[in-house]
Design a protein around this motif. Structure first.
Motif, PDB file in Angstrom:
ATOM      1  N   ALA A   1      -5.455   0.060   1.064  1.00  0.00           N
ATOM      2  CA  ALA A   1      -4.684  -0.183   2.300  1.00  0.00           C
ATOM      3  C   ALA A   1      -3.976   1.037   2.941  1.00  0.00           C
ATOM      4  O   ALA A   1      -3.777   1.012   4.208  1.00  0.00           O
ATOM      5  N   HIS A   2      -3.355   1.891   2.057  1.00  0.00           N
ATOM      6  CA  HIS A   2      -2.901   2.946   2.751  1.00  0.00           C
ATOM      7  C   HIS A   2      -3.711   4.015   3.392  1.00  0.00           C
ATOM      8  O   HIS A   2      -3.010   5.085   4.115  1.00  0.00           O
TER       9      HIS A   2
ATOM     10  N   HIS B   1       5.474 -10.979   1.268  1.00  0.00           N
ATOM     11  CA  HIS B   1       5.463  -9.646   1.280  1.00  0.00           C
ATOM     12  C   HIS B   1       7.317  -9.192   1.155  1.00  0.00           C
ATOM     13  O   HIS B   1       7.676  -9.730   2.093  1.00  0.00           O
TER      14      HIS B   1
ATOM     15  N   TRP C   1       0.765  -5.164  -9.325  1.00  0.00           N
ATOM     16  CA  TRP C   1       0.522  -5.128 -10.798  1.00  0.00           C
ATOM     17  C   TRP C   1      -0.497  -6.120 -10.832  1.00  0.00           C
ATOM     18  O   TRP C   1      -0.559  -7.229 -11.894  1.00  0.00           O
ATOM     19  N   TYR C   2      -1.623  -6.116 -10.501  1.00  0.00           N
ATOM     20  CA  TYR C   2      -2.918  -7.227 -10.419  1.00  0.00           C
ATOM     21  C   TYR C   2      -2.839  -8.398 -10.430  1.00  0.00           C
ATOM     22  O   TYR C   2      -3.214  -9.261 -10.790  1.00  0.00           O
TER      23      TYR C   2
ATOM     24  N   THR D   1      -4.947  -4.193  -1.242  1.00  0.00           N
ATOM     25  CA  THR D   1      -4.865  -3.525  -2.558  1.00  0.00           C
ATOM     26  C   THR D   1      -4.403  -1.813  -2.258  1.00  0.00           C
ATOM     27  O   THR D   1      -5.251  -1.422  -1.078  1.00  0.00           O
TER      28      THR D   1
ATOM     29  N   GLY E   1      -5.516   0.126  -4.258  1.00  0.00           N
ATOM     30  CA  GLY E   1      -6.433   0.727  -4.879  1.00  0.00           C
ATOM     31  C   GLY E   1      -7.699   0.720  -3.906  1.00  0.00           C
ATOM     32  O   GLY E   1      -7.879  -0.276  -3.134  1.00  0.00           O
TER      33      GLY E   1
ATOM     34  N   GLY F   1      -1.158  -5.848   5.360  1.00  0.00           N
ATOM     35  CA  GLY F   1      -0.629  -7.219   5.539  1.00  0.00           C
ATOM     36  C   GLY F   1      -0.336  -7.867   6.795  1.00  0.00           C
ATOM     37  O   GLY F   1      -0.741  -8.908   7.583  1.00  0.00           O
TER      38      GLY F   1
ATOM     39  N   SER G   1       5.100  -3.205   6.077  1.00  0.00           N
ATOM     40  CA  SER G   1       3.820  -3.603   5.713  1.00  0.00           C
ATOM     41  C   SER G   1       2.788  -3.163   6.909  1.00  0.00           C
ATOM     42  O   SER G   1       3.056  -3.494   8.052  1.00  0.00           O
TER      43      SER G   1
HETATM   44  C1  LIG Z   1       5.415  -3.217  -7.162  1.00  0.00           C
HETATM   45  C2  LIG Z   1       3.932  -2.782  -6.629  1.00  0.00           C
HETATM   46  C3  LIG Z   1       2.871  -3.055  -7.422  1.00  0.00           C
HETATM   47  C4  LIG Z   1       1.549  -2.558  -7.021  1.00  0.00           C
HETATM   48  N1  LIG Z   1       0.622  -3.009  -7.698  1.00  0.00           N
HETATM   49  C5  LIG Z   1      -0.774  -2.812  -7.445  1.00  0.00           C
HETATM   50  C6  LIG Z   1      -1.903  -3.007  -8.167  1.00  0.00           C
HETATM   51  O1  LIG Z   1      -1.612  -3.619  -8.964  1.00  0.00           O
HETATM   52  N2  LIG Z   1      -3.137  -2.491  -7.666  1.00  0.00           N
HETATM   53  C7  LIG Z   1      -3.189  -2.046  -6.510  1.00  0.00           C
HETATM   54  O2  LIG Z   1      -4.370  -1.606  -6.035  1.00  0.00           O
HETATM   55  N3  LIG Z   1      -2.192  -1.626  -5.562  1.00  0.00           N
HETATM   56  C8  LIG Z   1      -0.797  -2.060  -6.060  1.00  0.00           C
HETATM   57  N4  LIG Z   1       0.262  -1.766  -5.260  1.00  0.00           N
HETATM   58  C9  LIG Z   1      -0.034  -1.411  -3.775  1.00  0.00           C
HETATM   59  C10 LIG Z   1      -0.085  -2.577  -2.724  1.00  0.00           C
HETATM   60  O3  LIG Z   1      -0.941  -3.363  -3.165  1.00  0.00           O
HETATM   61  C11 LIG Z   1      -0.051  -1.919  -1.539  1.00  0.00           C
HETATM   62  O4  LIG Z   1       0.895  -1.257  -1.161  1.00  0.00           O
HETATM   63  C12 LIG Z   1      -0.118  -3.069  -0.409  1.00  0.00           C
HETATM   64  O5  LIG Z   1      -1.445  -3.592  -0.654  1.00  0.00           O
HETATM   65  C13 LIG Z   1      -0.237  -2.426   1.013  1.00  0.00           C
HETATM   66  O6  LIG Z   1      -0.125  -3.444   1.947  1.00  0.00           O
HETATM   67  P1  LIG Z   1       0.970  -3.408   3.145  1.00  0.00           P
HETATM   68  O7  LIG Z   1       0.546  -2.378   3.944  1.00  0.00           O
HETATM   69  O8  LIG Z   1       0.856  -4.707   3.744  1.00  0.00           O
HETATM   70  O9  LIG Z   1       2.151  -3.350   2.317  1.00  0.00           O
HETATM   71  C14 LIG Z   1       1.299  -2.080  -5.704  1.00  0.00           C
HETATM   72  C15 LIG Z   1       2.665  -1.780  -4.812  1.00  0.00           C
HETATM   73  C16 LIG Z   1       3.797  -2.181  -5.199  1.00  0.00           C
HETATM   74  C17 LIG Z   1       5.151  -1.917  -4.570  1.00  0.00           C
END
Ligand SMILES: Cc1cc2nc3c(=O)[nH]c(=O)nc-3n(C[C@H](O)[C@H](O)[C@H](O)COP(=O)(O)O)c2cc1C
Length: 186
Positions: free
Chosen positions: A160-161, A8, A67-68, A116, A118, A17, A14
């Motif tokens: 996740a958010h 991460h 980005w997937y 994710t 999403g 995660g 985070s």
């Molecule tokens: C550069 C970048 C790319 C991301 N691409 C995706 C994606 O393709 N699909 C998605 O669902 N979320 C995407 N996200 C959101 C992250 O997956 C999400 O912020 C993360 O899983 C949250 O976990 P955390 O609380 O541990 O940071 C992206 C975030 C960033 C910064």
């Protein structure tokens, strides 16, 4: 040993995660390699990572979805640690130096624990990602399979958010149970 490769780029920001990682950090036989802390300059100690991987029965890739796919340093770990002669072999039988060449990961289990942004709806035909999350798993799954590892169904935490603090505790408990189960059946 369960080896968690945690990637991460912003661990202090985070939530999801971190909830997963904190929920399993005290399990016996868990070893955590947080790549962005270990290798901020991307200069991965390949020998050390390979040695740790050999010790593991279960290898967990714990990442946010970017980005997937996985964050850049996780991809770099895959590119450099899962090398020819270690994780697979391009040598013919006659050229292979030892029976183990390219077979160091065979019989190990591999689990992708991924968060994710999403939601489940976003990963549906009507949602903004248009496809189910499972549609984006193939490259990582095949990477593990190519190296002879047993691929476990990914442990996915979506939206996740949108998760409250209480939901994060639940998510962590589920991951802990899943990891114990995955390790027990190794
Ligand atoms: C550069 C970048 C790319 C991301 N691409 C995706 C994606 O393709 N699909 C998605 O669902 N979320 C995407 N996200 C959101 C992250 O997956 C999400 O912020 C993360 O899983 C949250 O976990 P955390 O609380 O541990 O940071 C992206 C975030 C960033 C910064």
């Amino acid at each position: 040993m369960i080896l968690i490769i945690h990637a991460h780029p912003y661990p202090s920001r985070s939530r999801a995660g971190a909830a997963l990682l904190n929920a399993v950090a005290d399990l016996p036989d868990v070893k955590i390699h947080s790549l962005y802390q270990r290798y901020p300059d991307f200069d991965i100690d390949v020998a050390a990572e390979q040695a740790a991987t050999i010790q593991a029965r279960l290898v967990v890739w714990l990442t946010p979805l970017y980005w997937y796919s996985v964050p850049a340093l996780m991809k770099h770990w895959i590119d450099s640690v899962l090398s020819d002669g270690f994780a697979f072999s391009t040598a013919t039988q006659a050229q292979a130096l030892t029976a183990e060449a390219g077979r160091q990961l065979c019989t190990k289990r591999c689990l992708w624990a991924v968060t994710t942004g999403g939601s489940e709806y976003a990963y549906s035909a009507a949602g903004k990602h248009e496809k189910p999350f499972a549609a984006f798993v193939a490259p990582l799954e095949q990477t593990a399979r190519f190296c002879g590892m047993e691929w476990l169904p990914p442990h996915v935490v979506q939206d996740a958010h949108g998760l409250s603090d209480a939901a994060l505790v639940e998510v962590g408990a589920k991951f802990r149970a899943a990891l114990i189960a995955a390790a027990a059946s190794c």
